[in-house]
Design an enzyme around this catalytic site. Structure first.
Site, PDB file in Angstrom:
ATOM      1  N   GLU A 290      28.906  23.583  33.561  1.00  0.00           N
ATOM      2  CA  GLU A 290      29.305  24.741  34.397  1.00  0.00           C
ATOM      3  C   GLU A 290      28.989  24.501  35.869  1.00  0.00           C
ATOM      4  O   GLU A 290      28.618  25.422  36.605  1.00  0.00           O
ATOM      5  CB  GLU A 290      28.651  26.037  33.903  1.00  0.00           C
ATOM      6  CG  GLU A 290      28.894  26.356  32.455  1.00  0.00           C
ATOM      7  CD  GLU A 290      30.353  26.259  32.066  1.00  0.00           C
ATOM      8  OE1 GLU A 290      31.226  26.476  32.923  1.00  0.00           O
ATOM      9  OE2 GLU A 290      30.622  25.948  30.889  1.00  0.00           O
ATOM     10  N   GLY A 291      29.141  23.266  36.291  1.00  0.00           N
ATOM     11  CA  GLY A 291      28.806  22.884  37.661  1.00  0.00           C
ATOM     12  C   GLY A 291      27.363  22.437  37.717  1.00  0.00           C
ATOM     13  O   GLY A 291      26.454  23.230  37.473  1.00  0.00           O
TER      14      GLY A 291
END
Length: 595
Positions: free
Chosen positions: A442-443
């Site tokens: 998610e980054g």
């Protein structure tokens, strides 16, 4: 081995004593009738499900993992499917969803508390319903009425699950490089072709259908992120009755063999003319997907909190039972062969670090979830805008700061266990492995740091940061004159002042050299995370001081943990500030040949 008991007392303290959620929802018309008793009952029942049903499956899922049987078929570990059926039967997927689609309509802060417990009990299992809720959020915000009618009731009920399909073999977070194509069909749908990797919960045997949200490019799409569209691509195309019909052209080609979260299927998904329908506007798919991505980032923060809590609970239980040496000041359990290791100062340091990270994160994330409710439901437009700005600012801190702390906390748990921590049957080493992914997906946490400093802070000249700064300043002004609060207010005021100066300094440097942002971003986020934690720990200390005389040991414990945080953890900012100020020169002036 191991144990999990939902920390209901502290959850209730945060919700009712710190945040006064019952009073807050009075300003939200659709939640105005919600009372504390209802909230507490929901949390108690969720806690039972997590400790009695999910937690016993955690090590099972780790040992067995998921099985790829070929031809797109994936089987989850023993008990996962049955646990999901119980979850659906009890109505948990619908808890925070819109009643118009079969949801129970409870606020985000209640759903958020549920997910803390789910993640403590079994992170890998929780990713299945967690991703589904993100798909719900995206379609609820951007789906056409037809798509919402087809998919949302099934996702809300839990009959169908959801995923997000972003990453491709040649690109990770840089989605501007993605190549998956979407060709228009005559019936208004699209034919999608390409390959996606690292798709959590991409295929499994727990639900009748899986609804994939897929990023792809139209034939005439401009290059980069401005040419990305979003599509809903079901595993089975719904028939006229709304039930799973024809098998679609999206299949799992294989599953990854991973360091942790073995119970969740991480899939390579192949799309071969798969039928999909556009969500949102052409070439603006990232705008729609960001609803799901931001929900996922908050969700990963809750994974960090969940693992921090479970690591602390088991470390504490072990430290009270494990006998090792005598206390330096003399025997504390003379009737035993040795003292329990909790008498040793450094074991206490490790336990209190876990406790401070867990309880600080709980206050921070529950407050943030309350801001989401204000953003969506507050009766005042100004209140909605203020809450939205705070959520945007703090989302990267939730994701990165909490998952970094969780990895430290699980490692500390393994250290408390000593040699037994390294042995799988005791369970602690699994938490270390499971926690590690949370800093990546998610980054990555570096990307979260760049988002915070470059986009959320410098991007608006510090406007959002000033809004949080005002909360800190108002608290300092209200409490700073009280002698009993000096040990908390003074360091809070100090870090607030240093944060402001650090931001201005980096901003000035960045105007001359953008690499200064990249060099400072990670220690900057660590500093910002401590500013947030210092604020919430000071607020919790205020409550504990007021109620300490009640004789309830809970408040004495809260006060002791607050003192530990300010004395032992907040001083990390002396290092992180110096690192952020050190600039890019020592990084960027090194010739590549010298590495």
């Amino acid at each position: 081995m191991g144990q999990y008991t939902a920390p209901l007392r502290d959850m209730q303290f945060v919700l009712h004593e710190l945040l006064n959620v019952e009073g807050e929802v009075k300003q939200m018309p659709k939640h105005a009738d919600l009372d504390a008793d209802t909230i507490n009952q929901v949390l108690e029942e969720a806690g039972k499900f997590c400790s009695e049903v999910l937690f016993p499956l955690n090590q099972v899922g780790d040992r067995e993992g998921c099985t790829y049987a070929g031809d797109g078929v994936v089987t989850t570990p023993t008990g996962f499917k049955e646990a999901y059926a119980q979850y659906v039967e009890a109505g948990w997927p619908a808890l925070g969803c819109d009643p118009d689609f079969g949801g129970q309509g409870l606020p985000a802060f209640v759903n958020n508390a549920l997910y803390e417990m789910l993640n403590s009990a079994n992170q890998a299992w929780t990713m299945y319903p967690g991703l589904s809720h993100g798909a719900y959020e995206c379609l609820h915000a951007h789906g056409t009425p037809e798509l919402q009618k087809t998919y949302l009731p099934k996702i809300v009920s839990g009959e169908w699950t959801g995923t997000m399909c972003l990453t491709e073999p040649h690109c990770g977070t840089d989605l501007g490089l993605l190549r998956t194509k979407a060709e228009p069909n005559a019936d208004g749908s699209y034919a999608l072709s390409g390959t996606k990797i690292f798709i959590s919960a991409g295929e499994h045997d727990m639900a009748a259908n899986i609804v994939h949200l897929v990023l792809a490019r139209l034939p005439d799409a401009p290059p980069g992120t401005k040419g990305i569209s979003l599509f809903v691509v079901p595993k089975f195309v719904p028939n006229e009755a709304g039930e799973p019909g024809q098998r679609n052209g999206i299949k799992c080609g294989s599953i990854e063999h991973k360091m942790g979260i073995h119970g969740n299927s991480t899939c390579v998904m192949n799309l071969d003319g798969a039928k999909g329908w556009m969500v949102g506007e052409p070439n603006k798919g990232l705008n729609a997907m960001f609803v799901m991505m931001n929900a996922a980032r908050l969700g990963v923060g809750m994974q960090g909190l969940g693992l921090t809590e479970i690591a602390y609970q088991n470390s504490l239980a072990y430290a009270k039972e494990r006998l090792q040496m005598r206390a330096l000041t003399g025997p504390k359990a003379p009737e035993k062969a040795a003292d329990p290791i909790i008498v040793h100062p450094d074991v206490r340091r490790m336990l209190l670090t876990q406790k401070a990270w867990a309880e600080g994160a709980r206050a921070f994330t529950y407050w943030s979830a309350l801001q989401i409710d204000k953003e969506l439901s507050h009766s005042d437009e100004t209140g909605r805008k203020e809450a939205a700005d705070l959520v945007a600012l703090l989302t990267p801190i939730i994701k990165a700061f909490l998952t970094d702390n969780a990895f430290e906390s699980t490692n500390l748990g393994m250290q408390v266990y000593g040699g037994h921590g390294f042995i799988s049957e005791w369970g602690m080493e699994q938490y270390v492995r499971d926690a590690r992914i949370n800093q990546i997906y998610e980054g990555t946490n570096t990307i979260q740091s760049l988002d915070l400093l470059g986009r959320k802070v410098l991007g608006d000249m510090g406007a959002k940061l000033k809004k949080f700064g005002k909360l800190v300043t108002d608290f300092v002004e209200a409490e700073g004159i009280k002698p009993e609060m000096q040990e908390f207010v003074n360091p809070l005021a100090d870090i607030g002042d240093k944060m402001q100066k650090l931001t201005m300094e980096i901003g000035m440097k960045a105007m001359q050299n953008p690499d200064e942002v990249g060099a400072a971003a990670v220690p900057y986020l660590r500093t910002a995370g401590h500013l947030v934690f210092a604020y919430f720990w000071a607020r919790m200390a205020r409550i504990a001081l007021d109620k300490e005389s009640s004789g309830d040991p809970f408040y004495k414990s809260k006060l002791a943990t607050a003192r530990f945080y300010f004395a032992k953890l907040l001083p990390e900012t002396a290092t992180s500030i110096r690192q952020a100020r050190a600039g890019s020169k020592t990084l960027m002036e090194v010739d590549e040949a010298l590495f």
